[in-house]
Design an enzyme around this catalytic site. Structure first.
Site, mmCIF file in Angstrom:
data_model
loop_
_atom_site.group_PDB
_atom_site.id
_atom_site.type_symbol
_atom_site.label_atom_id
_atom_site.label_comp_id
_atom_site.label_asym_id
_atom_site.label_seq_id
_atom_site.Cartn_x
_atom_site.Cartn_y
_atom_site.Cartn_z
ATOM 1 N N PHE A 50 0.812 -1.226 0.000
ATOM 2 C CA PHE A 50 0.000 0.000 0.000
ATOM 3 C C PHE A 50 0.843 1.273 0.000
ATOM 4 O O PHE A 50 0.395 2.328 -0.433
ATOM 5 C CB PHE A 50 -0.948 0.003 1.207
ATOM 6 C CG PHE A 50 -0.333 0.438 2.515
ATOM 7 C CD1 PHE A 50 -0.499 1.727 2.985
ATOM 8 C CD2 PHE A 50 0.413 -0.458 3.277
ATOM 9 C CE1 PHE A 50 0.061 2.125 4.189
ATOM 10 C CE2 PHE A 50 0.975 -0.063 4.480
ATOM 11 C CZ PHE A 50 0.795 1.234 4.937
ATOM 12 N N LYS A 51 2.096 1.153 0.460
ATOM 13 C CA LYS A 51 2.918 2.365 0.560
ATOM 14 C C LYS A 51 3.250 2.943 -0.809
ATOM 15 O O LYS A 51 3.574 4.118 -0.925
ATOM 16 C CB LYS A 51 4.189 2.063 1.357
ATOM 17 C CG LYS A 51 3.811 1.767 2.802
ATOM 18 C CD LYS A 51 4.921 1.306 3.678
ATOM 19 C CE LYS A 51 4.352 1.088 5.078
ATOM 20 N NZ LYS A 51 5.291 0.513 6.006
ATOM 21 N N ASP A 52 3.136 2.112 -1.862
ATOM 22 C CA ASP A 52 3.346 2.630 -3.212
ATOM 23 C C ASP A 52 2.371 3.768 -3.515
ATOM 24 O O ASP A 52 2.705 4.693 -4.245
ATOM 25 C CB ASP A 52 3.137 1.518 -4.253
ATOM 26 C CG ASP A 52 4.244 0.469 -4.225
ATOM 27 O OD1 ASP A 52 5.401 0.832 -3.955
ATOM 28 O OD2 ASP A 52 3.951 -0.713 -4.471
ATOM 29 N N THR A 111 8.289 0.185 3.557
ATOM 30 C CA THR A 111 8.507 1.613 3.282
ATOM 31 C C THR A 111 9.740 1.816 2.422
ATOM 32 O O THR A 111 9.729 2.598 1.477
ATOM 33 C CB THR A 111 8.682 2.401 4.606
ATOM 34 O OG1 THR A 111 7.536 2.183 5.404
ATOM 35 C CG2 THR A 111 8.823 3.889 4.339
#
Length: 485
Positions: A112-114, A145
């Site tokens: 999801f950090k993308d 991250t």
């Protein structure tokens, strides 16, 4: 739109200032000085938007067109999402028995950090090119991250990135996603310690204000406001995908289940709720349960040590973003927040004031999930749906199954956030007795050349970090001189 520190001493800044700062100079975190309020009409208009469309609306609201004109902003966000594998960018899988899984992992690194980092990197480069400046980004990672930050800035001419990863504490795939990027602006260190230990030299370096200023240092960890801002879109998209209708008064509720470590997605959800999104928040953690204990008992204190779990990206002791939540709950009272956080920094332990604790438990429900429950949930989801969950997503889905098994009838739809793809965690998939499915891009990592500098026990990690930063500054100054001649 102005931003103030949760601790109330640092001067206010605009979005650009908050973006480049990470922590505020007084140790606090930046928050919008005033939260806009979205009315029913706006929510109805937004309900038909795509995920990128929602990000554009939220960013326009919190950045301001005087800093980034709307057309530029839309271009930056389109560019940020151009490498995502799914045409919707974020996709909702509707599974059996009311299980909704919001897949936030269709970016380059399968996490999801993308989503937030690709946007943040575009904003950074936009301002840097305009101001003809260079920054060095320093990131400590527990797994996801680092790779997402590297992918978002690799090859950028105005940015160098230094990543500290905890050797042996990430999965093999997570490590390879970082060490196989051989661009000259990417510098990876493998630290002989866990993610909390590697945060220490980073904190020490950032505490030296003159050094930070001299070398244009910044962090991209989840403390950065820009990341929280983009993550608000997860909650809006989840709501609009799962709400039965927008015709009722008041608007129907949707329950959003947020698996978390550092509480960035939780802070984003609570801000979304504060500006008018009718969601009920459930926060779920693994055995590192400081957030769960805080919600249940008001006990905001460190455990003896970080526990290693199958949901390794959430093996975090200090959920930095809870400071944002405390600040909002206290009515934006920076004195209360500062006293609370300074006591926590001194003693590693705080009992929340009664009023604050009761407000917290009104707005959030919480649960802590064991490794055994994670593997059981992964197995059950596969048996019922032929759908593989990553261990972090399983932490969220476990809550759904618990509610179902109690057979407490609820008409409120529920959406579980899925922060990563099962493809990144074959070890956990095997532990659940299932067969990993590994995409070709991930298999290919095994055969690539790697580059990683060791930081060993007994080395002076702070000094190594400072030396690297000084070296990069010298190189940039050399480039800039050559370019101007």
């Amino acid at each position: 739109m102005w931003y103030v520190s949760t601790r109330g001493i640092a001067p206010r800044v605009n979005f650009e200032g908050a973006l480049f700062s990470g922590y505020a100079p007084d140790g606090g975190l930046f928050m919008p000085e005033e939260l806009p309020q979205l009315d029913r009409e706006t929510l109805c208009q937004w309900s038909t938007l795509s995920y990128p469309g929602l990000v554009k609306e939220l960013c326009a609201l919190f950045i301001g067109s005087e800093l980034i004109p709307k057309d530029d902003l839309n271009d930056l966000i389109d560019r940020a999402f151009s490498r995502f594998r799914h045409r919707e960018v974020v996709h909702l899988s509707r599974l059996r028995n009311g299980l909704n899984v919001l897949e936030l992992w269709h970016g380059v690194t399968y996490a999801f950090k993308d989503l937030s980092l690709s946007c943040t990197a575009q904003f950074l480069q936009y301002f840097l090119e305009k101001r003809e400046k260079h920054v060095t980004v320093v990131v400590g990672t527990s797994g996801d991250t680092g790779s997402a930050a590297i992918e978002s800035v690799q090859g950028a001419k105005n940015v160098d990135i230094i990543v500290l990863l905890p050797k042996g504490h990430c999965t093999k795939i997570q490590e390879l996603q970082m060490t196989t990027v051989l661009k000259e602006n990417v510098h990876v260190f493998g630290v002989e310690g866990n993610s909390d230990e590697l945060d220490e030299p980073i904190k020490t370096v950032f505490a030296d204000v003159a050094f930070v200023k001299k070398h244009n240092l910044m962090s991209l960890n989840s403390i950065n406001w820009s990341r929280v801002l983009v993550q608000m879109a997860h909650h809006f998209f989840a709501y609009f995908q799962c709400t039965p209708s927008l015709d009722t008064h008041p608007l129907p509720l949707v329950e959003v289940v947020v698996p978390t470590g550092a509480a960035g997605n939780l802070a984003a959800g609570y801000i979304a709720q504060k500006i008018g999104l009718p969601i009920r928040l459930v926060v779920v953690v693994n055995r590192n349960d400081i957030i769960h204990r805080t919600v249940q008992q008001g006990d905001f204190s460190l455990s003896e040590a970080v526990k290693s779990t199958l949901a390794s990206a959430m093996d975090i002791q200090v959920p930095y973003n809870m400071e944002r939540v405390f600040w909002l709950l206290s009515g934006c009272d920076s004195q209360v927040t500062r006293a609370l956080m300074e006591q926590f920094e001194r003693t590693q332990s705080v009992n929340l004031p009664k009023e604050l604790h009761s407000k917290l438990s009104e707005v959030v429900t919480s649960e802590s999930v064991s490794d055994e429950a994670i593997t059981q949930t992964m197995g059950r989801c596969w048996d019922e749906n032929q759908y593989l969950l990553c261990p972090h997503s399983a932490v969220a889905v476990n809550y759904h199954y618990q509610q179902m098994d109690r057979q407490e009838p609820s008409s409120t739809p529920r959406c579980c956030l899925a922060p990563a793809s099962a493809a990144k965690f074959p070890e956990a998939v095997l532990a659940a007795g299932l067969t990993p499915e590994t995409p070709a891009e991930i298999v290919a990592l095994e055969h690539k050349e790697t580059r990683c500098t060791p930081m060993r026990r007994g080395d002076n990690w702070t000094l190594m970090l400072q030396d690297t930063i000084e070296d990069l500054s010298r190189r940039w100054r050399g480039h800039a001189l050559n370019a101007s001649q």
